[in-house]
Design a protein around this motif. Structure first.
Motif, PDB file in Angstrom:
ATOM      1  N   GLU A  78       0.838  -1.195   0.000  1.00  0.00           N
ATOM      2  CA  GLU A  78       0.000   0.000   0.000  1.00  0.00           C
ATOM      3  C   GLU A  78       0.876   1.248   0.000  1.00  0.00           C
ATOM      4  OE1 GLU A  78      -3.769  -1.859   2.548  1.00  0.00           O
ATOM      5  OE2 GLU A  78      -2.458  -0.334   3.465  1.00  0.00           O
ATOM      6  N   LEU A  86      -2.138   4.055   8.262  1.00  0.00           N
ATOM      7  CA  LEU A  86      -1.046   3.091   8.215  1.00  0.00           C
ATOM      8  C   LEU A  86      -1.533   1.674   8.507  1.00  0.00           C
ATOM      9  CD1 LEU A  86       1.755   5.033  10.134  1.00  0.00           C
ATOM     10  CD2 LEU A  86       1.640   4.616   7.679  1.00  0.00           C
ATOM     11  N   ILE A  98       0.428   5.494   0.552  1.00  0.00           N
ATOM     12  CA  ILE A  98      -0.434   6.616   0.937  1.00  0.00           C
ATOM     13  C   ILE A  98      -0.303   7.726  -0.096  1.00  0.00           C
ATOM     14  CG2 ILE A  98      -0.606   8.501   2.608  1.00  0.00           C
ATOM     15  CD1 ILE A  98      -0.073   6.393   4.784  1.00  0.00           C
ATOM     16  N   THR A 101       1.725  -0.877   4.440  1.00  0.00           N
ATOM     17  CA  THR A 101       2.150   0.431   3.946  1.00  0.00           C
ATOM     18  C   THR A 101       3.649   0.435   3.678  1.00  0.00           C
ATOM     19  OG1 THR A 101       0.438   1.467   5.310  1.00  0.00           O
ATOM     20  CG2 THR A 101       2.101   2.904   4.356  1.00  0.00           C
TER      21      THR A 101
END
Length: 400
Positions: free
Chosen positions: A88, A131, A90, A135
């Motif tokens: 992932e 988070l 952000i 992440t």
């Protein structure tokens, strides 16, 4: 809801604003020399290397690789960081969609995170809430020429063991305190698309701050998997041909000489425009954060004042009226996870939603005109007066 029309009036502005992109001094000579040289592709000791050398010195970076565009610069960056399926990243919810699609292209999941209400750049408090063990990286986007909070972003990523990627497509020389864009992230990407501050028609670059292994991976990934200049068929990894055009690189370099002067004009005009609009309604202006020591003014950002929002006026109607007054204006991006390609993506991003509904921006070419501040303020005053008059009429309620 329906939108009541404002009373028609003659446009405030009938003279065209400066065009962009525009050929800088010396561009014709550069391109003629390039044509005559026969060195039309990035194969060493050409315009691309000149651009890379300049960017590397400007940003005090270990390495710079010029590529075909800003989107592929992001894709290569995530691949170089070995980000892929199951990971992932952000991504601030207010940004051009490529900041997210580049994550998706490498098989990872972009996670939309809300933006700060004072800058519309990534809100690190909301990032902390997003988070997970999956992440791997954080993208900060320097929106409209305003830098994100770079020292805080660096500290955040170091604390959580994450890579920091600066998406600097909309900022070139902006600074937060003593920290210039492109000098803090593990990787920084930029863009030379035609609307940008250093236009090449298209093009981009990847800057690597200090990691030699990361720098080598970027070079290989952008050059079909082998070192630049190598004629060997021993490709070291699966890469792509992401090389910048020599013509684009030469065009960018021709713009470099005039950058500082154009920035000075933009900065002065933006200051006058900000002061003029604050006299009309202080809530209309999104001023630079107090810790921003240099704003690049890629766009001048506005928002619908609270009193107008309460009356139901959105940015689509407002920009339509500005354009009718001869002021080219556009609405700011909606949250990227609201576009059809990401339909169903989750993300609670009210500030980004506010920006998408109420944010407006003016392209930097408008700031190159000495009459812009007066003309925009006059057009806004006309709309303010028209809205007030219309609100007194039966059914005079405004919406999108």
């Amino acid at each position: 809801m329906t939108t009541a029309a404002f009373p028609p009036s003659s446009p405030v502005r009938t003279r065209p604003f400066p065009a962009w992109p525009r050929p800088p001094q010396g561009l014709s000579e550069r391109l003629e020399q390039l044509l005559a040289s026969g060195h039309w592709w990035q194969s060493g000791d050409g315009a691309a290397e000149e651009l890379e050398s300049w960017l590397r010195a400007e940003h005090q970076a270990l390495s710079c690789v010029a590529v075909a565009n800003g989107t592929v610069a992001l894709e290569i960056s995530f691949r170089a960081l070995d980000i892929g399926p199951g990971d992932e990243v952000i991504v601030p919810a207010t940004t051009f969609v490529s900041s997210a699609t580049a994550v998706s292209t490498v098989g990872a999941t972009p996670v939309p995170v809300d933006v700060d209400p004072t800058t519309w750049c990534l809100d690190l408090d909301r990032a902390a809430e997003a988070l997970t063990p999956r992440t791997r990286a954080v993208v900060v986007v320097h929106l409209a020429g305003q830098p994100a909070n770079l020292p805080a972003a660096r500290s955040f990523c170091d604390r959580h063991g994450l890579a920091l990627v600066e998406d600097s497509a909309q900022a070139t020389t902006a600074s937060w305190g003593a920290h210039r864009v492109g000098t803090v992230g593990d990787i920084t990407t930029t863009s030379f698309q035609a609307a940008k501050l250093l236009p090449g028609g298209d093009g981009g670059a990847v800057l690597i701050k200090s990691d030699p292994q990361l720098a080598r991976r970027v070079e290989l990934l952008a050059n079909c998997g082998r070192p630049r200049g190598s004629g060997s068929y021993a490709f070291e990894l699966i890469g792509t041909n992401a090389r910048i055009s020599e013509f684009a690189a030469a065009t960018v370099m021709a713009h470099v000489a005039e950058y500082e002067e154009l920035w000075r004009i933009r900065d002065q005009t933006a200051g006058r425009l900000r002061r003029a609009l604050q006299c009309i309604d202080p809530g209309m202006v999104l001023p630079p954060h107090p810790e921003v020591t240099r704003h690049d003014w890629y766009m001048f950002m506005l928002q619908i004042p609270a009193t107008w929002r309460e009356a139901g006026l959105g940015n689509i109607a407002f920009t339509a009226h500005l354009n009718a007054q001869g002021i080219p204006a556009a609405v700011i991006y909606p949250p990227w996870h609201h576009v059809p390609a990401y339909r169903g993506a989750l993300g609670d991003t009210p500030v980004a939603g506010h920006a998408g509904e109420h944010g407006i921006w003016l392209h930097h070419r408008l700031l190159l005109d000495s009459d812009t501040a007066e003309d925009v303020a006059t057009a806004v005053m006309h709309l303010t007066e028209a809205a007030a008059a219309s609100a007194l009429q039966p059914g005079g309620h405004h919406a999108h």
